[in-house]
Design an enzyme around this catalytic site. Sequence first.
Site, PDB file in Angstrom:
ATOM      1  N   TRP A 140       1.272  -1.300   0.116  1.00 19.59           N
ATOM      2  CA  TRP A 140      -0.307   0.103  -0.058  1.00 19.59           C
ATOM      3  C   TRP A 140       0.831   1.921   0.041  1.00 19.59           C
ATOM      4  O   TRP A 140      -0.075   2.400  -0.289  1.00 19.59           O
ATOM      5  CB  TRP A 140      -0.976   0.431   1.203  1.00 19.59           C
ATOM      6  CG  TRP A 140       0.083  -0.413   2.454  1.00 19.59           C
ATOM      7  CD1 TRP A 140      -0.002  -1.417   3.052  1.00 19.59           C
ATOM      8  CD2 TRP A 140       0.237   0.677   3.295  1.00 19.59           C
ATOM      9  NE1 TRP A 140       0.851  -1.540   4.321  1.00 19.59           N
ATOM     10  CE2 TRP A 140       1.173   0.054   4.468  1.00 19.59           C
ATOM     11  CE3 TRP A 140       1.173   1.765   2.935  1.00 19.59           C
ATOM     12  CZ2 TRP A 140       1.888   0.301   5.405  1.00 19.59           C
ATOM     13  CZ3 TRP A 140       1.703   2.529   4.312  1.00 19.59           C
ATOM     14  CH2 TRP A 140       2.597   1.658   5.637  1.00 19.59           C
ATOM     15  N   ASN A 141       2.245   1.253   0.528  1.00 15.15           N
ATOM     16  CA  ASN A 141       3.058   2.663   0.532  1.00 15.15           C
ATOM     17  C   ASN A 141       3.267   3.230  -0.833  1.00 15.15           C
ATOM     18  O   ASN A 141       3.070   4.866  -0.519  1.00 15.15           O
ATOM     19  CB  ASN A 141       4.303   2.419   1.361  1.00 15.15           C
ATOM     20  CG  ASN A 141       5.063   1.222   0.233  1.00 15.15           C
ATOM     21  OD1 ASN A 141       4.382   0.575   0.000  1.00 15.15           O
ATOM     22  ND2 ASN A 141       6.535   1.423   0.666  1.00 15.15           N
ATOM     23  N   LYS A 164      -3.721  -8.033  -6.846  1.00 16.11           N
ATOM     24  CA  LYS A 164      -3.955  -8.163  -6.342  1.00 16.11           C
ATOM     25  C   LYS A 164      -3.348  -7.456  -5.662  1.00 16.11           C
ATOM     26  O   LYS A 164      -2.433  -7.357  -5.304  1.00 16.11           O
ATOM     27  CB  LYS A 164      -3.198  -9.181  -5.411  1.00 16.11           C
ATOM     28  CG  LYS A 164      -5.195  -9.920  -4.660  1.00 16.11           C
ATOM     29  CD  LYS A 164      -4.988  -9.412  -3.213  1.00 16.11           C
ATOM     30  CE  LYS A 164      -4.536  -9.051  -2.038  1.00 16.11           C
ATOM     31  NZ  LYS A 164      -4.530  -7.977  -1.481  1.00 16.11           N
ATOM     32  N   PRO A 165      -4.236  -5.910  -5.222  1.00 16.89           N
ATOM     33  CA  PRO A 165      -3.695  -4.954  -4.881  1.00 16.89           C
ATOM     34  C   PRO A 165      -3.589  -4.944  -3.549  1.00 16.89           C
ATOM     35  O   PRO A 165      -4.261  -5.509  -2.483  1.00 16.89           O
ATOM     36  CB  PRO A 165      -4.716  -3.625  -4.863  1.00 16.89           C
ATOM     37  CG  PRO A 165      -5.620  -4.179  -4.927  1.00 16.89           C
ATOM     38  CD  PRO A 165      -5.465  -5.896  -6.100  1.00 16.89           C
ATOM     39  N   GLY A 215       6.309  -6.502  -0.603  1.00 16.21           N
ATOM     40  CA  GLY A 215       5.743  -6.949   0.813  1.00 16.21           C
ATOM     41  C   GLY A 215       6.578  -6.774   2.305  1.00 16.21           C
ATOM     42  O   GLY A 215       7.943  -7.088   1.365  1.00 16.21           O
ATOM     43  N   SER A 216       5.929  -7.079   2.698  1.00 18.31           N
ATOM     44  CA  SER A 216       6.688  -7.594   4.380  1.00 18.31           C
ATOM     45  C   SER A 216       7.723  -8.956   3.625  1.00 18.31           C
ATOM     46  O   SER A 216       7.000  -9.113   3.225  1.00 18.31           O
ATOM     47  CB  SER A 216       5.969  -7.058   5.514  1.00 18.31           C
ATOM     48  OG  SER A 216       5.335  -8.647   4.913  1.00 18.31           O
ATOM     49  N   GLU A 237      10.016  -9.005  -3.326  1.00 15.48           N
ATOM     50  CA  GLU A 237      10.682  -7.420  -2.764  1.00 15.48           C
ATOM     51  C   GLU A 237      10.354  -7.408  -1.462  1.00 15.48           C
ATOM     52  O   GLU A 237       8.873  -6.781  -1.510  1.00 15.48           O
ATOM     53  CB  GLU A 237       9.599  -6.591  -4.483  1.00 15.48           C
ATOM     54  CG  GLU A 237       9.832  -7.069  -5.631  1.00 15.48           C
ATOM     55  CD  GLU A 237      11.883  -6.672  -5.986  1.00 15.48           C
ATOM     56  OE1 GLU A 237      12.488  -6.143  -4.537  1.00 15.48           O
ATOM     57  OE2 GLU A 237      12.641  -6.751  -6.509  1.00 15.48           O
ATOM     58  N   CYS A 271      10.020   1.518   1.090  1.00 17.30           N
ATOM     59  CA  CYS A 271      11.121  -0.024   1.804  1.00 17.30           C
ATOM     60  C   CYS A 271      12.325   0.749   1.853  1.00 17.30           C
ATOM     61  O   CYS A 271      13.330   0.270   2.114  1.00 17.30           O
ATOM     62  CB  CYS A 271      10.586  -0.734   0.593  1.00 17.30           C
ATOM     63  SG  CYS A 271      10.843  -0.026  -1.069  1.00 17.30           S
ATOM     64  N   GLU A 365      13.567  -2.755  10.311  1.00 16.72           N
ATOM     65  CA  GLU A 365      12.444  -2.233   9.703  1.00 16.72           C
ATOM     66  C   GLU A 365      11.174  -1.421  11.047  1.00 16.72           C
ATOM     67  O   GLU A 365       9.926  -1.826  11.029  1.00 16.72           O
ATOM     68  CB  GLU A 365      11.681  -2.950   8.398  1.00 16.72           C
ATOM     69  CG  GLU A 365      10.985  -1.382   7.408  1.00 16.72           C
ATOM     70  CD  GLU A 365      10.718  -2.174   6.335  1.00 16.72           C
ATOM     71  OE1 GLU A 365       9.624  -3.075   6.456  1.00 16.72           O
ATOM     72  OE2 GLU A 365      10.907  -1.648   5.130  1.00 16.72           O
TER      73      GLU A 365
HETATM   74  P1  NAD Z   1       1.917  -7.094   3.838  1.00 13.37           P
HETATM   75  O1  NAD Z   1       2.887  -7.999   3.654  1.00 13.37           O
HETATM   76  O2  NAD Z   1       0.910  -6.868   5.085  1.00 13.37           O
HETATM   77  O3  NAD Z   1       1.279  -6.642   2.285  1.00 13.37           O
HETATM   78  C1  NAD Z   1       1.642  -7.364   0.755  1.00 13.37           C
HETATM   79  C2  NAD Z   1       0.366  -7.917  -0.139  1.00 13.37           C
HETATM   80  O4  NAD Z   1       0.617  -9.389   0.355  1.00 13.37           O
HETATM   81  C3  NAD Z   1      -0.661  -7.641   0.310  1.00 13.37           C
HETATM   82  O5  NAD Z   1      -1.061  -6.756  -0.592  1.00 13.37           O
HETATM   83  C4  NAD Z   1      -1.410  -8.139   1.434  1.00 13.37           C
HETATM   84  O6  NAD Z   1      -3.079  -8.345   1.027  1.00 13.37           O
HETATM   85  C5  NAD Z   1      -0.988  -9.532   0.746  1.00 13.37           C
HETATM   86  N1  NAD Z   1      -0.806 -11.112   1.264  1.00 13.37           N
HETATM   87  C6  NAD Z   1      -0.664 -10.802   3.127  1.00 13.37           C
HETATM   88  N2  NAD Z   1      -1.130 -11.910   3.015  1.00 13.37           N
HETATM   89  C7  NAD Z   1      -0.950 -12.674   1.643  1.00 13.37           C
HETATM   90  C8  NAD Z   1      -0.917 -14.714   2.083  1.00 13.37           C
HETATM   91  N3  NAD Z   1      -0.642 -14.844   2.916  1.00 13.37           N
HETATM   92  N4  NAD Z   1      -0.582 -14.698   0.508  1.00 13.37           N
HETATM   93  C9  NAD Z   1      -0.337 -14.050  -0.499  1.00 13.37           C
HETATM   94  N5  NAD Z   1      -0.529 -12.981   0.040  1.00 13.37           N
HETATM   95  C10 NAD Z   1      -0.414 -11.758   0.985  1.00 13.37           C
HETATM   96  O7  NAD Z   1       3.409  -6.006   2.877  1.00 13.37           O
HETATM   97  P2  NAD Z   1       2.485  -4.101   3.378  1.00 13.37           P
HETATM   98  O8  NAD Z   1       2.092  -4.109   4.726  1.00 13.37           O
HETATM   99  O9  NAD Z   1       1.607  -3.991   2.303  1.00 13.37           O
HETATM  100  O10 NAD Z   1       3.874  -3.453   2.783  1.00 13.37           O
HETATM  101  C11 NAD Z   1       4.299  -3.328   3.783  1.00 13.37           C
HETATM  102  C12 NAD Z   1       6.014  -3.977   3.863  1.00 13.37           C
HETATM  103  O11 NAD Z   1       6.462  -3.779   2.081  1.00 13.37           O
HETATM  104  C13 NAD Z   1       7.418  -3.424   4.043  1.00 13.37           C
HETATM  105  O12 NAD Z   1       7.999  -4.350   4.286  1.00 13.37           O
HETATM  106  C14 NAD Z   1       8.091  -2.842   2.193  1.00 13.37           C
HETATM  107  O13 NAD Z   1       9.525  -2.489   2.946  1.00 13.37           O
HETATM  108  C15 NAD Z   1       7.548  -3.123   1.620  1.00 13.37           C
HETATM  109  N6  NAD Z   1       7.821  -2.460   0.668  1.00 13.37           N
HETATM  110  C16 NAD Z   1       8.881  -3.186  -0.706  1.00 13.37           C
HETATM  111  C17 NAD Z   1       9.264  -2.410  -1.905  1.00 13.37           C
HETATM  112  C18 NAD Z   1      10.385  -3.353  -2.184  1.00 13.37           C
HETATM  113  O14 NAD Z   1      10.473  -3.046  -3.649  1.00 13.37           O
HETATM  114  N7  NAD Z   1      11.204  -3.870  -2.037  1.00 13.37           N
HETATM  115  C19 NAD Z   1       8.500  -1.472  -1.744  1.00 13.37           C
HETATM  116  C20 NAD Z   1       7.661  -1.014  -1.276  1.00 13.37           C
HETATM  117  C21 NAD Z   1       6.933  -1.968  -0.575  1.00 13.37           C
END
Ligand code: NAD
Length: 493
Positions: A140-141, A164-165, A215-216, A237, A271, A365
């Site tokens: 979402w960031n 899937k956003p 994501g995380s 990522e 990130c 982080e």
């Molecule tokens: P998150 O891991 O909570 O969620 C990311 C996505 O994964 C969401 O769409 C979520 O619905 C989905 N998801 C959750 N559980 C899942 C599962 N079991 N299976 C499949 N999909 C699932 O992350 P967030 O809070 O949305 O984003 C923040 C994180 O993303 C931070 O750690 C940030 O550093 C990282 N990030 C990394 C980059 C990069 O390019 N390296 C870029 C942007 C953000």
Amino acid sequence: MATKRKPSFNSHNPVNDEVVGTYPLWSKSEVNEAVAHARAASPTWQKIGYAARKNTLLAWSSLIINRIEDIAHIISLETGKPMSDARLEVSIAVSHIGWAARHAEDVMRTSYRRPGLLMANMSATVERAPLGVIGVIGPWNYPLFTPVGSIAYALAAGNTVVFKPSEFTPGVGVWLEESFNEIAPFADIFTTITGLGETGGALCASGVDKISFTGSTRTAQLVAAQCAATMTPVVLECGGKDPVIVAADADIKRAVDATMWSAMANAGQSCIGAERVYVDEKVADEFIVRAVELASTIHAGAPGDGNYGPATMPSQVKIIQSHIKSAIADGGTCVYGGPKSVQAPFVQPVVLVDVPEHSTAVREETFGPIIIINRVTSMREAIELSNASRYGLGANVWSRRQGKKIASQLICGMVAINSTFAFAAIASVPFGGVKDSGSGRVHGPEGLLEYTFARTVVRSRFYLPLSFLSFKRRPQDDKLVIKLTKLLKGRLG
Ligand code: NAD
């Protein structure tokens, strides 16, 4: 008879928690159906060719930039970030679409390889083909820029995409799909599915040809484990704990300006945002004084008021608070702000100094507008501490003379010298990390090739009197191979 309402979820404005949209929770069977449609559309999207895909993607990028106010407004509403930041995000995303569209053909061009002496009668080529259907899971960031870094490159390479956003920014994802379908030559090339983690899990299990996840690190582990069951390859990522190294010969004024922006912009929810600074002790006091001065000129607030917005995800506020507290408990000092800076959903700037390396605040982080500034006695120490992290996403180096030397010793995916964030906006370079920051790359040729597979094609151009790949091979042929191998010191292949 009343029809059963489909399960749904709400998207909220993080500034005031108002509901800004309601979206369907896609079930496993609906996700599988979307993937089946994307698979059916895939051969036509492949056959249509580079020029048609390029035209489609360029038309899409024009449409997005012409409607920048519409999409920036949705980004700002769902994340709470200022409109000017949302507009910048849109512009950079559009430049990635343009780059992918213009370069896909060149990046995927068949390459010719030397066959070597033993196979001198062969021609050796490597073709690149699209994988088929790519599943993209986004955060979402940067709800537009980040997924577009996968979506545009996957589409340009000839794949169809199911996206899937994040559940915090579904409106951005739906807008993206609707805008694409206004110019798409036919249906199901790009589909957005909305929902929570379960919907993302269903996409991982759906049999797509690759998952591109951002994501995380915690979720990345779940995604990778789930994808392993079906041998679905992944690009991951993930999070970071980016260091900033400041040498004694750095332009301190510029270093402070860029570092504070990198740490605090987007409420620290980047990130690749600066989280820890290792500054040469000779210039540390000046750096800290300037950092505090700058922090006192910025504040968090609603779009139109603050320099940056709220914590988009309410649960992050507790993590930010706990990192500030642990930094202080472990012996660090707040030189600007402190625990009281956390006023949910906003977090005002916090500058911490001399925080021991074992502190959670240095190791994990934070994803908030917090910067930790630690003094070092040498650049060697700065490099060692930077590399000691379990993360390895990006880094910044500030030095007039030693920038490249320091950069080459950092274990991370991207380094900006006398700058910050720039690598994310340069479409021709790969973006991604090592260690717990993930694997694989988005952006640039490397990012585009992630959504392709290599098909090696070798062809007999003529037949040699000696046939090594035959039961007719004679003892003298074996001797000749050994003799040639010795003579050429193994350079037969
Ligand atoms: P998150 O891991 O909570 O969620 C990311 C996505 O994964 C969401 O769409 C979520 O619905 C989905 N998801 C959750 N559980 C899942 C599962 N079991 N299976 C499949 N999909 C699932 O992350 P967030 O809070 O949305 O984003 C923040 C994180 O993303 C931070 O750690 C940030 O550093 C990282 N990030 C990394 C980059 C990069 O390019 N390296 C870029 C942007 C953000």
